[in-house]
Design a protein around this motif. Sequence first.
Motif, PDB file in Angstrom:
ATOM      1  N   PRO A 290      34.122  39.756  50.874  1.00  0.00           N
ATOM      2  CA  PRO A 290      35.138  39.148  50.025  1.00  0.00           C
ATOM      3  C   PRO A 290      36.453  39.921  50.123  1.00  0.00           C
ATOM      4  N   ILE A 291      37.556  39.197  50.126  1.00  0.00           N
ATOM      5  CA  ILE A 291      38.872  39.818  50.081  1.00  0.00           C
ATOM      6  C   ILE A 291      39.669  39.167  48.961  1.00  0.00           C
TER       7      ILE A 291
ATOM      8  N   PHE B 161      42.008  42.004  40.778  1.00  0.00           N
ATOM      9  CA  PHE B 161      42.056  40.985  41.818  1.00  0.00           C
ATOM     10  C   PHE B 161      42.294  39.628  41.172  1.00  0.00           C
ATOM     11  N   LEU B 162      43.006  38.767  41.889  1.00  0.00           N
ATOM     12  CA  LEU B 162      43.306  37.425  41.396  1.00  0.00           C
ATOM     13  C   LEU B 162      42.262  36.440  41.911  1.00  0.00           C
ATOM     14  N   PRO B 163      41.706  35.602  41.043  1.00  0.00           N
ATOM     15  CA  PRO B 163      40.744  34.597  41.512  1.00  0.00           C
ATOM     16  C   PRO B 163      41.433  33.535  42.357  1.00  0.00           C
TER      17      PRO B 163
ATOM     18  N   TYR C 269      33.935  30.695  50.417  1.00  0.00           N
ATOM     19  CA  TYR C 269      34.064  31.272  49.086  1.00  0.00           C
ATOM     20  C   TYR C 269      32.756  31.926  48.655  1.00  0.00           C
ATOM     21  N   SER C 270      32.889  32.965  47.840  1.00  0.00           N
ATOM     22  CA  SER C 270      31.712  33.566  47.212  1.00  0.00           C
ATOM     23  C   SER C 270      32.122  34.126  45.854  1.00  0.00           C
TER      24      SER C 270
ATOM     25  N   ILE D  40      34.346  36.617  39.583  1.00  0.00           N
ATOM     26  CA  ILE D  40      35.443  35.777  40.059  1.00  0.00           C
ATOM     27  C   ILE D  40      35.103  35.240  41.446  1.00  0.00           C
ATOM     28  N   GLU D  41      35.684  34.087  41.762  1.00  0.00           N
ATOM     29  CA  GLU D  41      35.490  33.492  43.077  1.00  0.00           C
ATOM     30  C   GLU D  41      36.557  34.045  44.021  1.00  0.00           C
TER      31      GLU D  41
END
Length: 320
Positions: free
Chosen positions: A114-115, A208-210, A230-231, A246-247
Motif C-alpha cells: 500500500p502507498i 495518510f489520506l484515504p 485497492y486494499s 483506511i483504503e
Amino acid sequence: MKRTVLTALAGLSLTLGANLASAQMLSFASPPQGSVWNTMSTAMANVARSEQNINALVQPFSGNRAMMDAVDQGMAEFAINDVNDVIVAVRGEEDYNDRQRKNLRVALRISPQPIGIFVREDSGIDSIADLKGKKVAGGWNAFPLGRPHMAAMLATGGLGWDDVDQVPVPDLIRAADALSSGRLDATYFAVGGPKVAEVDASVGGVKFLPVASDDTANAAMAKIRPAFYYSVVNPAPHYAGVEKPIEMVTWDNVLVVGANVSDEQVYQMVAAVLENKEKLIELFPGFRNLTVDTPHKSYPSLEYHPGAVRYFKEKGLWQE
C-alpha cells in the motif's frame, strides 16, 4: 605419477572453482536508506547470508530507473520494484522509452504494497480532494516512478497536476524532508516506511489520506497505473500515519533478477526469502505480508527466471 599430479590439480581446480562460485557477491539495487525497498533489501540480504550462506549486499541507487538499468546490465543481480514499473521497463515505455530492458526477470512476488499521500496531522487536509491548490511534491527527477504514483493517487480525488502547486523534489527521502521542513503540504510514501516514522516524530504527527475507490476513481487511476488496486490498511505499531482502517492504493512488490544470474543462485535466493518469513519479520515487520503461499502470479509482458520456476514447481507453488 604425472597422472596422479594432474588428477590432484584437477580436483584442486574444481574445489577452487566451487569456492569462488560460493563466494561470488550478489547485490541488491535499492533506493537510498530510509525507503521501504532499501529496508526490505537489507533484510533479504541479511537472511540470505545467515541462512543460505549467500554473499549478498545492498547497493543504493538514485531511483527506480537506475535500479532497473543496473539489473538489466548486470551491475546488480536483484532489486525490489513495483510490478507496474517492471512492466514498462521491459516494454521500453514511459520513463524507459529509450530502449527495452529485455534482461529483467521476476524471481518472486513478494507482497502487496500500500502507498499513500501523507500530510501533517494538524494540516486541516483530510482528503485528496482537499489538496487542490496545496503545495504537492512534483518533478521527481531522480525517482521518476514518483510522478505516475502521485498522479494516480491525485486522480482518485478528481485532481490533476494543474490543480495543485507542484514543488519540485528529486526523490522520496528529500520529499519527506521537505514536508518536515514545511516546504510541502503533501507527498507520498509506502506505508510502513521508516522515513514516515521519522517525519511523524519530527512534526508531531502525520496522517495518510484515504483514497476514493468508486468506479469513477478507479477508472481515473487505471488510466495512469492499470496494475494498481485497492486494499484496506489497518493500524499497526510500525504504520506511522495510520490511526484507523483506511483504503489505499496498492501494488505488488516483486523481486526482479537479471536474466544472466544463474538458476542455482536464483533458486537459493528464492528459498532464503520464502523459507525464512519469521526471521524477515524480525528485521522488518512489513514482511508479515510476505506471500509465501502465492509467490507466483502472472503479469503481462513479464517472464519468471528459470531458477525461480524450478523452486515453485518443486514446492507446488507454480500456478499455470
